[in-house]
Design a protein around this motif. Structure first.
Motif, mmCIF file in Angstrom:
data_model
loop_
_atom_site.group_PDB
_atom_site.id
_atom_site.type_symbol
_atom_site.label_atom_id
_atom_site.label_comp_id
_atom_site.label_asym_id
_atom_site.label_seq_id
_atom_site.Cartn_x
_atom_site.Cartn_y
_atom_site.Cartn_z
ATOM 1 N N SER B 57 0.822 -1.191 0.000
ATOM 2 C CA SER B 57 0.000 0.000 0.000
ATOM 3 C C SER B 57 0.866 1.254 0.000
ATOM 4 C CB SER B 57 -0.948 -0.008 1.211
ATOM 5 O OG SER B 57 -1.713 1.155 1.212
ATOM 6 N N CYS B 58 1.606 1.510 1.098
ATOM 7 C CA CYS B 58 2.240 2.827 1.256
ATOM 8 C C CYS B 58 3.538 3.007 0.464
ATOM 9 C CB CYS B 58 2.510 3.078 2.727
ATOM 10 S SG CYS B 58 3.817 2.026 3.376
ATOM 11 N N ARG B 59 4.271 1.931 0.218
ATOM 12 C CA ARG B 59 5.598 1.941 -0.422
ATOM 13 C C ARG B 59 6.634 2.725 0.387
ATOM 14 N NH1 ARG B 59 4.228 4.439 -5.910
ATOM 15 N NH2 ARG B 59 2.800 5.537 -4.558
ATOM 16 N N MET B 60 6.390 2.921 1.676
ATOM 17 C CA MET B 60 7.372 3.684 2.478
ATOM 18 C C MET B 60 7.500 3.134 3.899
ATOM 19 S SD MET B 60 5.317 7.223 3.033
ATOM 20 C CE MET B 60 4.707 7.565 1.412
ATOM 21 N N VAL B 62 5.486 1.954 6.106
ATOM 22 C CA VAL B 62 4.570 2.487 7.110
ATOM 23 C C VAL B 62 3.341 1.592 7.307
ATOM 24 C CG1 VAL B 62 2.988 4.396 7.608
ATOM 25 C CG2 VAL B 62 5.294 4.896 6.827
ATOM 26 N N CYS B 63 2.822 1.023 6.212
ATOM 27 C CA CYS B 63 1.555 0.300 6.344
ATOM 28 C C CYS B 63 1.738 -1.138 6.824
ATOM 29 C CB CYS B 63 0.793 0.315 5.020
ATOM 30 S SG CYS B 63 1.524 -0.743 3.746
ATOM 31 N N GLY B 64 2.908 -1.715 6.603
ATOM 32 C CA GLY B 64 3.166 -3.082 7.065
ATOM 33 C C GLY B 64 2.548 -4.159 6.188
ATOM 34 N N ASN B 65 2.133 -3.803 4.969
ATOM 35 C CA ASN B 65 1.434 -4.768 4.110
ATOM 36 C C ASN B 65 2.346 -5.638 3.259
ATOM 37 O OD1 ASN B 65 -1.401 -4.952 4.124
ATOM 38 N ND2 ASN B 65 -1.515 -2.804 3.504
ATOM 39 N N CYS B 66 3.558 -5.159 2.976
ATOM 40 C CA CYS B 66 4.327 -5.769 1.892
ATOM 41 C C CYS B 66 5.365 -6.791 2.371
ATOM 42 C CB CYS B 66 5.021 -4.679 1.088
ATOM 43 S SG CYS B 66 6.316 -3.873 2.041
ATOM 44 N N GLY B 67 5.219 -7.263 3.619
ATOM 45 C CA GLY B 67 6.187 -8.224 4.166
ATOM 46 C C GLY B 67 6.240 -9.501 3.351
ATOM 47 N N SER B 77 9.154 -5.584 1.518
ATOM 48 C CA SER B 77 9.695 -5.575 0.153
ATOM 49 C C SER B 77 9.853 -4.151 -0.376
ATOM 50 C CB SER B 77 8.822 -6.410 -0.787
ATOM 51 O OG SER B 77 7.518 -5.894 -0.834
ATOM 52 N N CYS B 78 9.163 -3.167 0.253
ATOM 53 C CA CYS B 78 9.291 -1.788 -0.228
ATOM 54 C C CYS B 78 10.561 -1.111 0.269
ATOM 55 C CB CYS B 78 8.066 -0.960 0.141
ATOM 56 S SG CYS B 78 7.906 -0.650 1.900
ATOM 57 N N GLN B 79 11.219 -1.706 1.275
ATOM 58 C CA GLN B 79 12.485 -1.088 1.711
ATOM 59 C C GLN B 79 13.660 -2.052 1.532
ATOM 60 O OE1 GLN B 79 12.509 0.228 5.783
ATOM 61 N NE2 GLN B 79 12.586 -1.828 6.597
HETATM 62 S S1 FES Z 1 4.105 -1.050 1.168
HETATM 63 FE FE1 FES Z 1 3.636 -0.262 3.139
HETATM 64 S S2 FES Z 1 5.169 -1.124 4.388
HETATM 65 FE FE2 FES Z 1 5.796 -1.690 2.400
#
Ligand code: FES
Ligand code: SF4
Lengths: 132, 251
Positions: B57-60, B62-67, B77-79
């Motif tokens: 979601s956030c790509r930064m 913050v949202c915790g979705n992309c684990g 995966s976004c960082q």
């Molecule tokens: S997309 Fe939100 S934490 Fe990675």
């Protein structure tokens, strides 16, 4: 609503997935050696109570080649257990404050290692005194 | 700028309506130095295979979705950047220890159920209304829980915890860290209610201090610390209950 079909992966061989898991298992396994060493000491103290004959048998056993090897193994197990455990020690201590200053996790870790070194040195000195 | 380099991304695939077992599929992805693993997955979805499923979601961070698991490590995966893996292949899999719903998306229902059990919200000693004014708290009091309040529910700590994978009922790192977050808050009075769960079969004693959860947490929450600092309180609670039951039982 029907439940979605999902796939659950097996935990078989989970310790192979990361070196940290193997280190953890090794830390736990060293407890067995430490337990055996405690039994060995208990045997020595019982032998001391039973008399000189029993004590000589115990001394002969610990001074034999397998006895010495066991002691080296126990030393390695103790060292690994202490090292890895003290690394985790700060996780078990509530945040400490000295006045306005927070005692950091690194400080707790170092203090524990220092106490370990001091206790070991004191024990060595005492043992050396006893041998003389 | 030079042409983008190519990296091989190997993704775990599983479509429940089609596959009996998950399998890996390789994609060749052109990438630039600033591209994250998430952007690599988005490239695959946009240009190579639109059916690849993953959450973000956030790509930064913050949202915790992309684990997900990248080369066996639970990461956001976004960082996580493709440049750090090239020229090796990067293997992307769903977070360990969770059931796979579809491709890289896992089912977090178990975590959400467990989270509810510890009442992760302020339980004040007395009900308050807006006219009572704001809660007051000193900066020192805030420090007591600030670290743990940074949790973004990304579940990386669950993927790093073998005890959660081995014992299905274990509440797990983030849930226990969040329980601690509210217990440590000076405005909260819900400790006794949470203790029933934290000191239960699935609570703090399920943690054997592997310690990986704190290492992988992207927000510095230190769940292993939060759990283990609650063990003395849990032991005292057991003792108190034993003494109370001893006092109430009839000979
Ligand atoms: S997309 Fe939100 S934490 Fe990675
Ligand atoms: S404790 Fe850390 S790793 Fe675990 S869910 Fe919260 S932010 Fe993610």
């Amino acid at each position: 609503m029907t439940a979605l079909r999902t796939h659950t992966r097996s935990m078989k061989g989970w310790w192979r997935r990361h070196p940290a898991y193997r280190q953890y298992l090794l830390r736990e396994a060293t407890s067995v050696v430490i337990g055996l060493y405690a039994l060995c000491l208990l045997w020595g103290m019982t032998a001391l109570l039973l008399g000189p004959g029993a004590h000589d048998v115990w001394r002969a056993c610990v001074q034999s080649l397998p006895g010495r090897a066991f002691h080296l193994l126990a030393l390695a197990a103790f060292s690994w257990h202490a090292w890895t455990w003290f690394r985790l020690l700060p996780l078990t201590v509530a945040p400490l404050r000295l006045g306005r200053y927070r005692i950091t996790q690194t400080l707790v870790h170092r203090a524990a290692l220092g106490a370990w070194a001091l206790a070991s040195a004191a024990l060595l000195v005492a043992a050396a005194g006893g041998l003389r | 700028m030079s042409d983008p380099r190519i990296i091989v991304m190997e993704c775990l695939r599983y479509h429940p309506e089609r596959d009996t077992e998950p399998y890996h599929q390789r994609f060749e992805v052109p990438f630039t130095p600033e591209m994250s693993v998430l952007e690599g997955l988005q490239y695959i979805k946009d240009h190579l295979d639109g059916s690849l499923t993953f959450r973000w979601s956030c790509r930064m961070a913050v949202c915790g979705n992309c684990g997900c698991m990248v080369n066996g490590e639970p990461v956001l995966s976004c960082q996580t950047f493709l440049r750090d893996y090239h020229p090796e292949c990067v293997r992307v899999e769903p977070l360990d220890h969770f059931p796979i719903q579809r491709d890289l998306a896992v089912d977090p229902a178990d975590f959400l159920d467990k989270l509810q059990q510890v009442a992760p919200y302020l339980i004040p000693a007395q009900d308050r209304i807006p006219e009572d004014g704001p809660y007051r708290q000193t900066p020192e009091q805030m420090q007591d829980y600030l670290d743990t309040s940074a949790c973004i529910n990304c579940l990386l700590c669950y993927a790093a915890c073998p005890q959660y994978g081995l014992k299905a009922d274990f509440l797990g790192p983030a849930v226990l860290a969040l329980a601690h977050r509210y217990n440590a808050d000076s405005r909260d009075a819900g400790r006794a209610r949470r203790m029933e769960v934290m000191n239960g079969d699935a609570g703090v004693w399920g943690c054997t201090l592997v310690g990986r959860c704190s290492e992988v947490c992207p927000k510095g929450v230190d769940p292993a610390g939060a759990i283990n600092r609650n063990k003395p309180a849990a032991a005292l609670d057991t003792l108190r209950r034993l003494l109370q039951s001893g006092r109430t039982c009839t000979p």
